[in-house]
Design a protein around this motif. Structure first.
Motif, mmCIF file in Angstrom:
data_model
loop_
_atom_site.group_PDB
_atom_site.id
_atom_site.type_symbol
_atom_site.label_atom_id
_atom_site.label_comp_id
_atom_site.label_asym_id
_atom_site.label_seq_id
_atom_site.Cartn_x
_atom_site.Cartn_y
_atom_site.Cartn_z
ATOM 1 N N GLN A 15 77.425 29.737 33.827
ATOM 2 C CA GLN A 15 76.536 30.765 34.358
ATOM 3 C C GLN A 15 76.675 32.051 33.557
ATOM 4 O O GLN A 15 77.731 32.372 33.035
ATOM 5 N N ARG A 16 75.568 32.792 33.483
ATOM 6 C CA ARG A 16 75.599 34.106 32.853
ATOM 7 C C ARG A 16 76.396 35.063 33.750
ATOM 8 O O ARG A 16 76.095 35.185 34.936
ATOM 9 N N THR A 17 77.395 35.709 33.205
ATOM 10 C CA THR A 17 78.090 36.753 33.956
ATOM 11 C C THR A 17 77.397 38.095 33.768
ATOM 12 O O THR A 17 77.433 38.948 34.642
ATOM 13 N N CYS A 18 76.738 38.260 32.623
ATOM 14 C CA CYS A 18 75.809 39.362 32.397
ATOM 15 C C CYS A 18 74.419 38.732 32.364
ATOM 16 O O CYS A 18 74.227 37.717 31.680
ATOM 17 N N PRO A 19 73.445 39.281 33.094
ATOM 18 C CA PRO A 19 72.131 38.637 33.140
ATOM 19 C C PRO A 19 71.454 38.484 31.786
ATOM 20 O O PRO A 19 70.591 37.626 31.626
ATOM 21 N N TYR A 20 71.854 39.285 30.816
ATOM 22 C CA TYR A 20 71.130 39.321 29.550
ATOM 23 C C TYR A 20 71.885 38.685 28.386
ATOM 24 O O TYR A 20 71.284 38.386 27.359
ATOM 25 N N ALA A 21 73.177 38.489 28.526
ATOM 26 C CA ALA A 21 73.981 37.924 27.438
ATOM 27 C C ALA A 21 74.324 36.469 27.746
ATOM 28 O O ALA A 21 74.429 36.078 28.910
ATOM 29 N N PRO A 22 74.505 35.638 26.710
ATOM 30 C CA PRO A 22 74.922 34.254 26.946
ATOM 31 C C PRO A 22 76.285 34.221 27.626
ATOM 32 O O PRO A 22 77.091 35.155 27.479
ATOM 33 N N PRO A 23 76.577 33.177 28.384
ATOM 34 C CA PRO A 23 77.925 33.045 28.949
ATOM 35 C C PRO A 23 78.981 33.134 27.848
ATOM 36 O O PRO A 23 78.769 32.681 26.719
ATOM 37 N N ARG A 24 80.106 33.729 28.181
ATOM 38 C CA ARG A 24 81.176 33.920 27.205
ATOM 39 C C ARG A 24 81.575 32.600 26.555
ATOM 40 O O ARG A 24 81.847 32.540 25.350
ATOM 41 N N GLU A 25 81.607 31.517 27.344
ATOM 42 C CA GLU A 25 82.024 30.214 26.808
ATOM 43 C C GLU A 25 81.090 29.761 25.684
ATOM 44 O O GLU A 25 81.532 29.195 24.681
ATOM 45 N N TYR A 26 79.781 29.992 25.857
ATOM 46 C CA TYR A 26 78.827 29.574 24.833
ATOM 47 C C TYR A 26 78.980 30.417 23.565
ATOM 48 O O TYR A 26 78.888 29.894 22.442
#
Length: 403
Positions: A15-26
């Motif tokens: 899931q996106r933790t920031c609505p605009y940035a890719p998930p950290r894992e990706y």
């Protein structure tokens, strides 16, 4: 050529933790393991493709099949194999030469020239929605007042679908794009929606009108290729893609502009900047993250990694559109970026058929909204907004605004 191995566990989809940035894992995978093997919710496995150059390479390579019925095609639904969405033939699940012929038959409906002819009607729809919103109570929900009705009305008129039925198909398309929808509910929504569209196509075949489906009926008859099932599949694809994606882009795009007042003021004061702002919004948000899945039909090397025939791949468009090798400072929203080489509409033979329509709708909406409601403001803090974390098309369930 290598066979990559898992270097860490990944809970997919993240899931996106920031609505605009890719998930950290990706983002970490893009840097350290850009072609990465993961386990899917249904227990099968696939390769994640995270870098921009690799995503474009996969989507342009016809050795990767779009046929959702092929073994190995990735499924994001727990306990379910990936199949053709509607049970009817659809372009999104076709390979050449069938895909080429099907796309060619309808491509003329979405030319820039035909879209320009639609602009006055789109403008009228947007103005009518804003008239109603401005005459109503404050705060208002921009999703119900503008984001949903504009693309719904446009695609209904384009296809020849009675707008009176829009609540029916919105309920069912929402069910279909929500990843958490129970299988029995998904199946019920699919059945009711396809039954409705089958009846609609039958009506068009009995009495073709001057709309997209009516013109397709007449074209098929002229060519001796009339196919009820193909028309239902076309209607299903365009109805689903034609309003769900654009509606979410209107909501999220408005939110981004409100959070970037300098960009908002620049676009409001100079509509010549709107096309560039739309492209940057498409790149920045890339709301359809996991839609561009494929399955290899032969052994293929991607980024130095060997993908075997029958193995699925998922191209992460949002992660690719935040690739710093392609977009400098990708987390910065910049309407002057010139980001038309994004993959928000996909890439290659299956690039979004309706992208010209989507661009036009977004440009008309943002120009009109910013001009007519110059004091538009959020009525709820952005960190309290209901984002669609459970959907395959990212967006907002509501956007309370005032003015």
């Amino acid at each position: 050529m290598t066979r990559a191995v898992d270097h860490r566990a990944l809970n997919f989809p993240a899931q996106r933790t920031c609505p605009y940035a890719p998930p950290r894992e990706y983002a970490e995978l893009r840097e350290h393991s850009p072609v990465h093997r993961i386990e899917l919710p249904n227990g099968s496995s696939a390769w994640l493709i995270t870098r921009h150059e690799h995503v474009r390479a996969v989507l342009a390579d016809t050795r990767f099949s779009s046929d959702r019925g092929k073994p190995g095609f990735p499924s994001l639904l727990a306990g379910q194999a990936r199949t053709n969405l509607s049970g009817y033939p659809m372009m999104i699940s076709m390979d050449p030469p069938e895909h080429s012929a099907a796309r060619r038959a309808v491509l003329g409906e979405f030319t820039v020239r035909r879209m320009q002819a639609l602009q006055p009607r789109i403008q009228r729809i947007v103005d009518d929605c804003l008239d109603a919103m401005l005459a109503g109570p404050r705060p208002a929900d921009l999703v119900t007042a503008l984001s949903l009705p504009v693309p719904s009305l446009v695609i209904c008129e384009l296809l020849g679908v009675p707008y009176a039925d829009h609540d029916f198909f919105q309920v069912h398309t929402t069910s279909l794009v929500r990843l958490s929808t129970p299988p029995e509910e998904r199946s019920r929504s699919m059945g009711e929606l396809t039954a409705y569209l089958s009846e609609l196509v039958s009506a068009k075949q009995a009495e073709p009108g001057d709309d997209l489906l009516g013109r397709q009926v007449l074209k098929q008859r002229e060519n001796g290729t009339e196919d009820h099932g193909a028309l239902v599949g076309l209607a299903f694809l365009l109805l689903l893609a034609g309003h769900e994606t654009t509606a979410n882009m209107i909501s999220l795009g408005t939110l981004i502009l409100l959070e970037n007042p300098a960009a908002l003021a620049a676009v409001r004061d100079d509509p010549a900047l709107t096309p560039g702002a739309v492209e940057e919004l498409l790149r920045y948000l890339t709301i359809v993250e996991n839609a561009t899945s494929r399955v290899a039909t032969t052994d293929i090397e991607v980024g130095g990694t060997l993908i075997r025939a029958g193995e699925g791949v998922i191209c992460l468009g949002h992660t690719a559109d935040h690739d710093p090798e392609v977009f400098a400072e990708p987390e910065r929203f910049d309407i002057a970026r010139g980001a038309r080489h994004h993959v928000a509409f996909g890439f290659g033979p299956h690039q979004c058929l309706g992208q010209n329509l989507a661009r036009l709708e977004l440009q008309v909406v943002f120009d009109t909204l910013l001009r007519r409601v110059p004091t538009l403001a959020l009525a709820t803090p952005s960190d309290q907004l209901p984002f669609k974390d459970d959907a395959s098309v990212y967006g907002l369930y509501a956007l309370p605004v005032t003015w």
